[in-house]
Motif scaffolding. Structure first.
Motif, short mmCIF file in Angstrom:
data_model
loop_
_atom_site.label_atom_id
_atom_site.label_comp_id
_atom_site.label_asym_id
_atom_site.label_seq_id
_atom_site.Cartn_x
_atom_site.Cartn_y
_atom_site.Cartn_z
N MET A 1 1.25 -0.83 -0.23
CA MET A 1 -0.12 -0.11 -0.14
C MET A 1 1.08 0.78 -0.09
SD MET A 1 -3.16 0.44 -0.25
CE MET A 1 -4.34 1.85 0.39
N SER A 2 2.36 0.72 0.74
CA SER A 2 2.87 2.25 0.96
C SER A 2 3.92 2.38 -0.27
CB SER A 2 3.97 1.78 1.92
OG SER A 2 4.96 2.71 2.06
N ALA A 3 3.74 1.55 -1.03
CA ALA A 3 4.33 2.13 -3.07
C ALA A 3 3.70 2.41 -3.45
CB ALA A 3 5.23 0.54 -3.45
N PHE A 4 1.80 1.88 -4.14
CA PHE A 4 0.83 2.62 -4.36
C PHE A 4 1.42 4.08 -3.91
CE2 PHE A 4 -3.64 3.89 -4.76
CZ PHE A 4 -3.44 3.84 -6.14
N LEU A 5 0.61 4.32 -2.43
CA LEU A 5 0.61 5.86 -1.97
C LEU A 5 2.18 7.09 -2.83
CD1 LEU A 5 -0.55 5.63 0.93
CD2 LEU A 5 -1.65 6.40 -0.54
N GLY A 6 3.63 6.36 -3.02
CA GLY A 6 4.47 6.73 -3.45
C GLY A 6 4.02 7.08 -4.63
N LEU A 7 3.87 5.98 -5.02
CA LEU A 7 3.77 6.29 -7.14
C LEU A 7 3.02 6.93 -6.66
CD1 LEU A 7 3.85 5.18 -9.66
CD2 LEU A 7 2.61 3.55 -9.67
N LEU A 8 1.78 7.45 -6.63
CA LEU A 8 0.92 8.58 -6.81
C LEU A 8 0.62 9.43 -6.15
CD1 LEU A 8 -2.80 8.01 -7.50
CD2 LEU A 8 -2.85 8.59 -4.60
N ALA A 9 1.33 10.32 -5.35
CA ALA A 9 2.44 11.19 -4.76
C ALA A 9 3.34 11.59 -5.97
CB ALA A 9 2.99 10.70 -3.31
N ALA A 10 3.72 10.05 -6.69
CA ALA A 10 5.18 11.26 -7.46
C ALA A 10 4.05 11.28 -8.51
CB ALA A 10 6.17 9.44 -7.56
N ILE A 11 3.27 10.83 -9.68
CA ILE A 11 2.29 11.35 -10.43
C ILE A 11 2.28 12.66 -9.83
CG2 ILE A 11 -0.04 10.69 -11.92
CD1 ILE A 11 1.19 7.69 -11.17
N ALA A 12 1.24 12.52 -8.88
CA ALA A 12 0.55 14.20 -8.19
C ALA A 12 1.69 14.95 -8.24
CB ALA A 12 -0.10 14.27 -7.06
N GLN A 13 3.17 14.79 -7.90
CA GLN A 13 3.86 15.71 -7.93
C GLN A 13 4.64 16.45 -9.46
OE1 GLN A 13 7.80 14.33 -5.98
NE2 GLN A 13 8.75 16.74 -6.31
N LYS A 14 4.44 15.48 -9.95
CA LYS A 14 4.64 15.40 -11.98
C LYS A 14 3.64 16.86 -12.61
CE LYS A 14 8.10 11.74 -13.44
NZ LYS A 14 8.46 10.89 -13.81
N VAL A 15 2.75 16.58 -11.77
CA VAL A 15 1.14 16.86 -13.04
C VAL A 15 1.55 17.92 -12.25
CG1 VAL A 15 -0.78 16.92 -12.74
CG2 VAL A 15 -0.14 14.87 -13.07
N LEU A 16 1.62 18.64 -10.47
CA LEU A 16 1.63 20.17 -10.19
C LEU A 16 2.76 21.01 -10.91
CD1 LEU A 16 0.13 19.02 -7.34
CD2 LEU A 16 -0.61 20.16 -8.59
N VAL A 17 3.91 20.27 -10.82
CA VAL A 17 5.13 20.50 -11.88
C VAL A 17 4.97 21.16 -13.11
CG1 VAL A 17 7.94 20.16 -12.36
CG2 VAL A 17 7.17 19.39 -10.02
N GLY A 18 4.05 20.65 -13.74
CA GLY A 18 3.74 20.02 -15.02
C GLY A 18 3.35 21.89 -15.48
N ILE A 19 2.24 21.57 -14.39
CA ILE A 19 1.15 22.66 -14.60
C ILE A 19 1.96 24.15 -14.24
CG2 ILE A 19 -1.00 23.66 -13.33
CD1 ILE A 19 -2.03 21.02 -13.06
N ALA A 20 2.49 23.87 -13.33
CA ALA A 20 3.57 25.21 -12.53
C ALA A 20 3.97 25.77 -13.91
CB ALA A 20 3.99 25.32 -11.49
N GLY A 21 5.17 24.61 -14.47
CA GLY A 21 5.95 24.86 -15.40
C GLY A 21 5.15 25.30 -16.57
N GLU A 22 3.66 25.09 -16.95
CA GLU A 22 3.37 25.47 -17.68
C GLU A 22 2.73 27.12 -17.77
OE1 GLU A 22 1.27 26.58 -21.76
OE2 GLU A 22 2.56 24.71 -21.13
N PHE A 23 1.91 27.71 -16.20
CA PHE A 23 1.31 28.73 -16.37
C PHE A 23 2.99 29.76 -16.36
CE2 PHE A 23 1.45 32.13 -12.34
CZ PHE A 23 0.05 32.64 -12.56
N LEU A 24 4.15 29.07 -16.27
CA LEU A 24 5.36 30.75 -16.12
C LEU A 24 5.88 30.22 -17.54
CD1 LEU A 24 7.88 28.85 -13.06
CD2 LEU A 24 5.93 30.95 -13.19
N ARG A 25 5.01 29.48 -18.28
CA ARG A 25 6.00 29.94 -19.76
C ARG A 25 4.93 30.66 -19.74
NH1 ARG A 25 7.88 24.01 -19.68
NH2 ARG A 25 5.01 23.34 -19.80
N GLN A 26 3.33 30.43 -19.87
CA GLN A 26 2.13 31.57 -20.23
C GLN A 26 2.95 32.66 -19.77
OE1 GLN A 26 0.16 30.36 -22.64
NE2 GLN A 26 -0.79 32.25 -22.79
N LYS A 27 3.26 32.86 -18.75
CA LYS A 27 3.32 33.99 -17.96
C LYS A 27 4.17 35.16 -19.12
CE LYS A 27 3.59 36.57 -13.53
NZ LYS A 27 3.00 36.10 -12.04
N ARG A 28 5.27 33.87 -19.20
CA ARG A 28 6.62 35.20 -19.67
C ARG A 28 5.78 35.11 -21.31
NH1 ARG A 28 9.65 30.46 -18.78
NH2 ARG A 28 10.24 30.41 -16.50
#
Length: 79
Positions: A1-28
């Motif tokens: 279960m812990s591995a699944f939560l770790g994988l889920l957290a990693a996916i969520a982090q990548k999605v958030l980083v992608g969203i933040a990066g796109e936001f900054l690119r759009q702002k620039r």
């Protein structure tokens, strides 16, 4: 279960980083477009001012030419 939560957290982090990066690119991009628009407006304004100066100078030269013609006409009609 812990591995699944770790994988889920990693996916969520990548999605958030992608969203933040796109936001900054759009702002620039938006800032660059705004600066470009401002520069274009300044160039148009300068061109308009230059055109007005040229027209004004032509009118001034035309007025001087007309006065000189009037003087010459007056001189030629004097006895």
């Amino acid at each position: 279960m812990s591995a699944f939560l770790g994988l889920l957290a990693a996916i969520a982090q990548k999605v958030l980083v992608g969203i933040a990066g796109e936001f900054l690119r759009q702002k620039r991009h938006d800032r660059a477009v705004g600066e470009n628009t401002l520069l274009k407006a300044q160039i148009r304004s300068r061109k308009a001012i230059d055109r007005a100066k040229k027209i004004s100078e032509r009118r001034d030269l035309g007025a001087v030419r007309d006065r000189l013609r009037e003087r010459a006409r007056k001189r030629s009609t004097k006895p």
